[in-house]
Design a protein around this motif. Sequence first.
Motif, mmCIF file in Angstrom:
data_model
loop_
_atom_site.group_PDB
_atom_site.id
_atom_site.type_symbol
_atom_site.label_atom_id
_atom_site.label_comp_id
_atom_site.label_asym_id
_atom_site.label_seq_id
_atom_site.Cartn_x
_atom_site.Cartn_y
_atom_site.Cartn_z
ATOM 1 N N ASP A 119 58.994 43.011 23.816
ATOM 2 C CA ASP A 119 59.831 44.114 23.328
ATOM 3 C C ASP A 119 60.923 43.629 22.374
ATOM 4 O O ASP A 119 61.872 44.362 22.087
ATOM 5 C CB ASP A 119 60.437 44.895 24.497
ATOM 6 N N PHE A 120 60.784 42.392 21.876
ATOM 7 C CA PHE A 120 61.774 41.853 20.943
ATOM 8 C C PHE A 120 61.790 42.685 19.663
ATOM 9 O O PHE A 120 60.756 42.909 19.035
ATOM 10 C CB PHE A 120 61.456 40.398 20.615
ATOM 11 N N LEU B 93 71.296 28.203 18.319
ATOM 12 C CA LEU B 93 70.148 28.458 19.187
ATOM 13 C C LEU B 93 69.293 29.592 18.631
ATOM 14 O O LEU B 93 68.061 29.546 18.678
ATOM 15 C CB LEU B 93 70.627 28.808 20.597
ATOM 16 N N ALA B 94 69.952 30.619 18.098
ATOM 17 C CA ALA B 94 69.223 31.764 17.540
ATOM 18 C C ALA B 94 68.409 31.353 16.323
ATOM 19 O O ALA B 94 67.231 31.716 16.187
ATOM 20 C CB ALA B 94 70.203 32.869 17.174
ATOM 21 N N GLN B 95 69.035 30.601 15.429
ATOM 22 C CA GLN B 95 68.348 30.207 14.201
ATOM 23 C C GLN B 95 67.186 29.258 14.477
ATOM 24 O O GLN B 95 66.214 29.225 13.714
ATOM 25 C CB GLN B 95 69.357 29.594 13.234
ATOM 26 N N ARG C 178 68.225 40.783 13.916
ATOM 27 C CA ARG C 178 68.755 40.340 12.628
ATOM 28 C C ARG C 178 70.127 40.959 12.360
ATOM 29 O O ARG C 178 71.037 40.290 11.869
ATOM 30 C CB ARG C 178 67.784 40.724 11.514
ATOM 31 N N ASP C 179 70.273 42.232 12.708
ATOM 32 C CA ASP C 179 71.562 42.900 12.502
ATOM 33 C C ASP C 179 72.656 42.261 13.353
ATOM 34 O O ASP C 179 73.771 42.017 12.878
ATOM 35 C CB ASP C 179 71.441 44.390 12.846
ATOM 36 N N GLU C 180 72.353 41.996 14.626
ATOM 37 C CA GLU C 180 73.345 41.377 15.504
ATOM 38 C C GLU C 180 73.657 39.946 15.080
ATOM 39 O O GLU C 180 74.791 39.481 15.199
ATOM 40 C CB GLU C 180 72.868 41.413 16.961
ATOM 41 N N LEU C 181 72.648 39.262 14.567
ATOM 42 C CA LEU C 181 72.859 37.904 14.064
ATOM 43 C C LEU C 181 73.795 37.925 12.862
ATOM 44 O O LEU C 181 74.689 37.070 12.723
ATOM 45 C CB LEU C 181 71.509 37.285 13.689
ATOM 46 N N ALA C 182 73.620 38.911 11.999
ATOM 47 C CA ALA C 182 74.496 39.041 10.830
ATOM 48 C C ALA C 182 75.926 39.359 11.257
ATOM 49 O O ALA C 182 76.891 38.819 10.695
ATOM 50 C CB ALA C 182 73.966 40.131 9.896
ATOM 51 N N VAL C 183 76.078 40.230 12.256
ATOM 52 C CA VAL C 183 77.412 40.561 12.764
ATOM 53 C C VAL C 183 78.084 39.319 13.339
ATOM 54 O O VAL C 183 79.264 39.036 13.063
ATOM 55 C CB VAL C 183 77.327 41.673 13.827
ATOM 56 N N ALA C 184 77.342 38.562 14.162
ATOM 57 C CA ALA C 184 77.901 37.360 14.791
ATOM 58 C C ALA C 184 78.283 36.321 13.747
ATOM 59 O O ALA C 184 79.332 35.671 13.850
ATOM 60 C CB ALA C 184 76.902 36.781 15.783
ATOM 61 N N THR C 185 77.453 36.183 12.717
ATOM 62 C CA THR C 185 77.746 35.212 11.655
ATOM 63 C C THR C 185 79.004 35.600 10.895
ATOM 64 O O THR C 185 79.840 34.746 10.552
ATOM 65 C CB THR C 185 76.557 35.120 10.687
ATOM 66 N N ALA C 186 79.164 36.897 10.643
ATOM 67 C CA ALA C 186 80.310 37.379 9.864
ATOM 68 C C ALA C 186 81.638 37.254 10.596
ATOM 69 O O ALA C 186 82.703 37.335 9.980
ATOM 70 C CB ALA C 186 80.080 38.847 9.477
ATOM 71 N N LEU C 187 81.590 37.011 11.907
ATOM 72 C CA LEU C 187 82.818 36.858 12.678
ATOM 73 C C LEU C 187 83.559 35.571 12.338
ATOM 74 O O LEU C 187 84.770 35.458 12.562
ATOM 75 C CB LEU C 187 82.522 36.885 14.178
ATOM 76 N N GLY C 188 82.844 34.572 11.834
ATOM 77 C CA GLY C 188 83.456 33.283 11.532
ATOM 78 C C GLY C 188 84.487 33.389 10.424
ATOM 79 O O GLY C 188 84.266 34.041 9.401
ATOM 80 N N ARG C 189 85.634 32.741 10.622
ATOM 81 C CA ARG C 189 86.735 32.787 9.658
ATOM 82 C C ARG C 189 87.240 31.372 9.396
ATOM 83 O O ARG C 189 86.899 30.436 10.109
ATOM 84 C CB ARG C 189 87.911 33.617 10.221
ATOM 85 N N SER C 190 88.060 31.241 8.373
ATOM 86 C CA SER C 190 88.750 29.975 8.109
ATOM 87 C C SER C 190 90.212 30.049 8.517
ATOM 88 O O SER C 190 90.923 29.053 8.460
ATOM 89 C CB SER C 190 88.634 29.600 6.635
ATOM 90 N N LYS C 191 90.666 31.252 8.913
ATOM 91 C CA LYS C 191 92.037 31.450 9.392
ATOM 92 C C LYS C 191 92.005 32.243 10.690
ATOM 93 O O LYS C 191 90.931 32.673 11.141
ATOM 94 C CB LYS C 191 92.858 32.189 8.335
ATOM 95 N N LEU C 192 93.159 32.444 11.283
ATOM 96 C CA LEU C 192 93.236 33.242 12.496
ATOM 97 C C LEU C 192 92.963 34.703 12.174
ATOM 98 O O LEU C 192 92.969 35.112 11.011
ATOM 99 C CB LEU C 192 94.602 33.068 13.156
ATOM 100 N N ILE C 193 92.759 35.492 13.201
ATOM 101 C CA ILE C 193 92.360 36.881 12.996
ATOM 102 C C ILE C 193 93.422 37.686 12.251
ATOM 103 O O ILE C 193 93.106 38.661 11.562
ATOM 104 C CB ILE C 193 92.018 37.538 14.359
#
Length: 390
Positions: A241-242, A228-230, A248-263
């Motif tokens: 006030d956007f 939705l963001a993209q 962009r910083d929060e989007l990068a943080v959210a994207t980096a959360l994705g993994r291929s294994k468990l935490i």
Amino acid sequence: MAVVEGAEYSCIAVVPPGLELAAAAELTALDCTAVKTLHRAVRFRTNQTGFYRVHLQARLPFRFLRELSHFPCRNREQLHSGVQAAADWHYWLPPSRSFRVEATGSMPGLSHSHYSALAVKNALVDWQREHWGERSSIELDNPDLVLHLHLGGADASLYLDGSGESLHRRGYRPAMGLAPLKENLAAGLIALTGWDGSLPLVDPLCGSGTLLIEAAAMALGRAPGLELAQAGRFALQRWPDFEALLWRDELAVATALGRSKLIDGSPMAPIFGFDNNAAVVEQAKQNAAAAGVSPWLQFELADFRDFQPPQQAGLIVCNPPYGVRLGNEENLEQLFFDLGQMLKQRCSGWQLWLLSGDPASTAAMRLKARRRIPISNGGIDCRWLNYEIR
């Protein structure tokens, strides 16, 4: 109207009935403060960074509302004046910007949400004409600003809707009939089970795969708001006030959360889905691929009666189909009876979580639930039932 750095807002998360406590826990984990459960909602406080974060990362809410103003309101006249004084409308709503108004709650003289929303619209249009001699257009689809009025007791609250559209639409699933389980409700149901990806997960009546897809996305840290963001579909992305750099910083943080294994770095346990409808199984596979989790899910064309569980005991989740999907040759009680027989014969040591909107049919399983969590699914009073299979 400049943004005050670090300023906190009073906000509302609108959530599925029955998931208020789970949503409150999720918002607390996302660093929101003053978190308080309401009916079908959670109140909380956060700053602009946090408001962006919850839109990108929170799985359970339908939408997020940021409070503009809270004012006394006992009649139409007070509503009219209160709305006009609620914000700097020169900043938020010049005539070049479109808007839409939604309303909930009631008060004497304004007991219908349609007329309450109309009263807000009229107050804003009157203000615009007085100050500019022209007015904004009303846009029902994708307006520049979505406003939400809530009336309760002798007060009114006016909110900005940061979501714009329901956040249950993750973007991976096409429009579907027969009121399928919404993605945010599916995520909430999985959260209530406590499943963390370390044990096998099975849905023997998987339908379009929503429960399993949301489970995999959660275990792998896949943020639900990325698509939705993209696509620029969040309403807050069109606010004056956007803050693009902050977003962009929060989007990068959210994207980096994705993994291929468990935490913890371990591989995710097997996830299996079964359905006896070939077209539905194919749709589940397409949905999983669109959600980016297909490598971790196995969908098969099979009848649940033929299910052979993995050696390691795990979790079975199930949202049994509506009667219309069963065909005339079977009845719902027979399906539940057969499901209960299969579980008792082959799944000793497993746990079952089943969403039931029909107690009589569920009773046909001949199993005793140890937990019953009230849940509303599309307006249907349901129970998220937990069984220990022995």
